[in-house]
Write a protein that holds these residues in place. Structure first.
Motif, PDB file in Angstrom:
ATOM      1  N   CYS A 135     -21.355  12.107   6.759  1.00 30.41           N
ATOM      2  CA  CYS A 135     -22.514  12.354   5.899  1.00 30.41           C
ATOM      3  C   CYS A 135     -23.119  11.031   5.459  1.00 30.41           C
ATOM      4  O   CYS A 135     -22.470  10.263   4.736  1.00 30.41           O
ATOM      5  CB  CYS A 135     -22.098  13.181   4.673  1.00 30.41           C
ATOM      6  SG  CYS A 135     -23.455  13.434   3.506  1.00 30.41           S
ATOM      7  N   PRO A 136     -24.357  10.732   5.864  1.00 30.60           N
ATOM      8  CA  PRO A 136     -24.982   9.468   5.468  1.00 30.60           C
ATOM      9  C   PRO A 136     -25.338   9.411   3.990  1.00 30.60           C
ATOM     10  O   PRO A 136     -25.581   8.322   3.452  1.00 30.60           O
ATOM     11  CB  PRO A 136     -26.237   9.400   6.344  1.00 30.60           C
ATOM     12  CG  PRO A 136     -26.552  10.829   6.645  1.00 30.60           C
ATOM     13  CD  PRO A 136     -25.230  11.532   6.733  1.00 30.60           C
ATOM     14  N   ARG A 168     -31.002  19.142   6.125  1.00 34.08           N
ATOM     15  CA  ARG A 168     -32.275  18.508   5.775  1.00 34.08           C
ATOM     16  C   ARG A 168     -32.074  17.318   4.862  1.00 34.08           C
ATOM     17  O   ARG A 168     -32.846  16.356   4.899  1.00 34.08           O
ATOM     18  CB  ARG A 168     -33.228  19.523   5.156  1.00 34.08           C
ATOM     19  CG  ARG A 168     -32.826  20.065   3.799  1.00 34.08           C
ATOM     20  CD  ARG A 168     -33.881  21.029   3.266  1.00 34.08           C
ATOM     21  NE  ARG A 168     -33.606  21.516   1.933  1.00 34.08           N
ATOM     22  CZ  ARG A 168     -32.972  22.640   1.655  1.00 34.08           C
ATOM     23  NH1 ARG A 168     -32.519  23.398   2.648  1.00 34.08           N
ATOM     24  NH2 ARG A 168     -32.784  23.017   0.399  1.00 34.08           N
ATOM     25  N   HIS A 169     -31.045  17.377   3.992  1.00 39.09           N
ATOM     26  CA  HIS A 169     -30.781  16.259   3.097  1.00 39.09           C
ATOM     27  C   HIS A 169     -30.278  15.047   3.872  1.00 39.09           C
ATOM     28  O   HIS A 169     -30.696  13.911   3.613  1.00 39.09           O
ATOM     29  CB  HIS A 169     -29.740  16.657   2.041  1.00 39.09           C
ATOM     30  CG  HIS A 169     -30.132  17.834   1.227  1.00 39.09           C
ATOM     31  ND1 HIS A 169     -29.266  18.866   0.933  1.00 39.09           N
ATOM     32  CD2 HIS A 169     -31.310  18.159   0.633  1.00 39.09           C
ATOM     33  CE1 HIS A 169     -29.874  19.762   0.198  1.00 39.09           C
ATOM     34  NE2 HIS A 169     -31.124  19.366   0.009  1.00 39.09           N
ATOM     35  N   TRP A 222     -32.332  11.521   4.161  1.00 41.61           N
ATOM     36  CA  TRP A 222     -31.662  10.312   3.680  1.00 41.61           C
ATOM     37  C   TRP A 222     -31.682   9.217   4.747  1.00 41.61           C
ATOM     38  O   TRP A 222     -31.916   8.040   4.451  1.00 41.61           O
ATOM     39  CB  TRP A 222     -30.220  10.622   3.276  1.00 41.61           C
ATOM     40  CG  TRP A 222     -29.559   9.478   2.576  1.00 41.61           C
ATOM     41  CD1 TRP A 222     -28.730   8.538   3.108  1.00 41.61           C
ATOM     42  CD2 TRP A 222     -29.710   9.133   1.194  1.00 41.61           C
ATOM     43  NE1 TRP A 222     -28.346   7.627   2.154  1.00 41.61           N
ATOM     44  CE2 TRP A 222     -28.934   7.972   0.975  1.00 41.61           C
ATOM     45  CE3 TRP A 222     -30.417   9.684   0.139  1.00 41.61           C
ATOM     46  CZ2 TRP A 222     -28.855   7.359  -0.285  1.00 41.61           C
ATOM     47  CZ3 TRP A 222     -30.336   9.082  -1.106  1.00 41.61           C
ATOM     48  CH2 TRP A 222     -29.558   7.931  -1.297  1.00 41.61           C
ATOM     49  N   LEU A 223     -31.473   9.629   5.980  1.00 40.70           N
ATOM     50  CA  LEU A 223     -31.568   8.679   7.094  1.00 40.70           C
ATOM     51  C   LEU A 223     -32.968   8.092   7.163  1.00 40.70           C
ATOM     52  O   LEU A 223     -33.145   6.887   7.384  1.00 40.70           O
ATOM     53  CB  LEU A 223     -31.222   9.404   8.395  1.00 40.70           C
ATOM     54  CG  LEU A 223     -30.706   8.581   9.568  1.00 40.70           C
ATOM     55  CD1 LEU A 223     -29.398   7.900   9.224  1.00 40.70           C
ATOM     56  CD2 LEU A 223     -30.543   9.473  10.797  1.00 40.70           C
ATOM     57  N   LYS A 266     -34.075   4.162   6.902  1.00 45.86           N
ATOM     58  CA  LYS A 266     -34.620   3.497   8.089  1.00 45.86           C
ATOM     59  C   LYS A 266     -36.121   3.268   8.041  1.00 45.86           C
ATOM     60  O   LYS A 266     -36.621   2.299   8.627  1.00 45.86           O
ATOM     61  CB  LYS A 266     -34.279   4.306   9.346  1.00 45.86           C
ATOM     62  CG  LYS A 266     -32.808   4.291   9.722  1.00 45.86           C
ATOM     63  CD  LYS A 266     -32.601   4.945  11.093  1.00 45.86           C
ATOM     64  CE  LYS A 266     -31.172   4.807  11.578  1.00 45.86           C
ATOM     65  NZ  LYS A 266     -30.995   5.306  12.962  1.00 45.86           N
ATOM     66  N   ASN A 267     -36.866   4.157   7.368  1.00 46.33           N
ATOM     67  CA  ASN A 267     -38.323   4.158   7.519  1.00 46.33           C
ATOM     68  C   ASN A 267     -39.098   3.956   6.223  1.00 46.33           C
ATOM     69  O   ASN A 267     -40.323   4.090   6.237  1.00 46.33           O
ATOM     70  CB  ASN A 267     -38.779   5.477   8.164  1.00 46.33           C
ATOM     71  CG  ASN A 267     -38.446   5.552   9.636  1.00 46.33           C
ATOM     72  OD1 ASN A 267     -37.415   5.069  10.077  1.00 46.33           O
ATOM     73  ND2 ASN A 267     -39.319   6.161  10.436  1.00 46.33           N
ATOM     74  N   THR A 268     -38.424   3.696   5.101  1.00 48.43           N
ATOM     75  CA  THR A 268     -39.154   3.505   3.842  1.00 48.43           C
ATOM     76  C   THR A 268     -38.642   2.277   3.098  1.00 48.43           C
ATOM     77  O   THR A 268     -37.608   1.701   3.439  1.00 48.43           O
ATOM     78  CB  THR A 268     -39.018   4.726   2.910  1.00 48.43           C
ATOM     79  OG1 THR A 268     -37.728   4.705   2.266  1.00 48.43           O
ATOM     80  CG2 THR A 268     -39.184   6.041   3.653  1.00 48.43           C
ATOM     81  N   ASN A 269     -39.378   1.930   2.046  1.00 48.67           N
ATOM     82  CA  ASN A 269     -39.019   0.796   1.201  1.00 48.67           C
ATOM     83  C   ASN A 269     -38.352   1.230  -0.104  1.00 48.67           C
ATOM     84  O   ASN A 269     -38.286   0.460  -1.060  1.00 48.67           O
ATOM     85  CB  ASN A 269     -40.280  -0.020   0.878  1.00 48.67           C
ATOM     86  CG  ASN A 269     -41.314   0.802   0.091  1.00 48.67           C
ATOM     87  OD1 ASN A 269     -41.135   2.010  -0.117  1.00 48.67           O
ATOM     88  ND2 ASN A 269     -42.394   0.161  -0.334  1.00 48.67           N
ATOM     89  N   ILE A 270     -37.838   2.450  -0.142  1.00 51.87           N
ATOM     90  CA  ILE A 270     -37.377   2.997  -1.413  1.00 51.87           C
ATOM     91  C   ILE A 270     -36.223   2.200  -2.015  1.00 51.87           C
ATOM     92  O   ILE A 270     -36.088   2.102  -3.244  1.00 51.87           O
ATOM     93  CB  ILE A 270     -36.995   4.486  -1.249  1.00 51.87           C
ATOM     94  CG1 ILE A 270     -36.852   5.162  -2.618  1.00 51.87           C
ATOM     95  CG2 ILE A 270     -35.752   4.670  -0.403  1.00 51.87           C
ATOM     96  CD1 ILE A 270     -36.773   6.669  -2.565  1.00 51.87           C
TER      97      ILE A 270
END
Length: 249
Positions: A35-36, A66-67, A71-72, A76-80
């Motif tokens: 689980c990531p 979906r969670h 989360w992945l 990988k794709n955001t600056n959060i």
């Protein structure tokens, strides 16, 4: 054990819950799944759902398909998680995310819900009581299918999102074309029509157009865009993971 809990004195319940959770975790001990969200492994994920999906829910943190997928995407794709201050609105906060977000995002993290008392503020997403461009990030997942005027909610999200911010507005896609009927109000009839008593529509792939009509630029991401087939199996990323709808102005 669940039947016993309500009969016990308050002081005895926490240790019993911890024991129960340990037993559940041990029953899934192993390395077949990862689980990531919580970073823990298990032999398999737990079954979950009204129509039971095998191998679906993390035994440690409760994250569903979906969670784990979103989360992945966050990673990988955001600056959060880049450490820079940003005002974040999390609608209908999922327990598997909430404590992690609070810890990593600090005082700029805000949870909101119309009915859940655990949320920081009570909010009707069709009438958000915040000024224009108040938030740098908005995350709202599997909520709009419960909202009668979803287009108004989308416009409100667009209004309160910062000009250089982003939003993830995910919904389940369960039809070839979006179907809704406001005259269906009885919970039993909604269950027949929409698959759940508190759902008011089935979304189809044309959901993207509803978002674009509200002003958003939308990018969609599928599991195969982020994970290899082996990674998807290990993290339990299946068709139930859905797609991610990444929205910007």
């Amino acid at each position: 054990m669940r039947m016993l809990l309500p009969k016990l004195p308050r002081w005895a319940k926490p240790p019993l819950r911890r024991t129960r959770n340990i037993i559940k975790a041990l029953s899934h001990y192993g390395k077949g799944r990862y689980c990531p969200v919580c970073g823990k492994s298990s032999r398999r994920f737990k079954p979950f759902g009204r129509v039971v999906r095998e191998d679906a829910q993390c035994a440690h943190c409760g994250a569903l398909e979906r969670h784990r997928f979103v989360w992945l995407f966050f990673q990988k794709n955001t600056n959060i998680f880049d450490g820079k201050p940003k005002k974040i609105l999390h609608v209908a906060p999922e327990p598997c995310f909430e404590s992690i977000f609070k810890d990593r995002l600090g005082s700029n993290y805000l949870t909101a819900d119309l009915f859940n008392p655990r949320a920081m503020i009570k909010m009707d997403i069709c009438d958000i009581q915040y000024p224009d461009r108040s938030f740098d990030v908005i995350y709202c997942s599997h909520v709009l299918e419960h909202v009668l005027d979803d287009k108004r909610a989308m416009r409100e999200f667009f209004r309160v999102l910062n000009s250089n911010g982003w939003a993830i507005l995910n919904v389940p896609i369960s039809s070839e074309k979006t179907f809704e009927d406001p005259s269906i109000v009885d919970p039993k009839e909604r269950l027949k029509a929409f698959g759940q008593e508190d759902h008011v529509r089935h979304y189809g792939p044309d959901y993207v157009e509803r978002l674009r009509d509200s002003g958003f630029t939308v990018e969609t991401t599928k599991v195969a865009d982020l994970a290899s087939s082996d990674e998807a199996v290990r993290m339990g990323l299946t068709q139930a993971s859905g797609e991610i709808y990444y929205c910007t102005k």
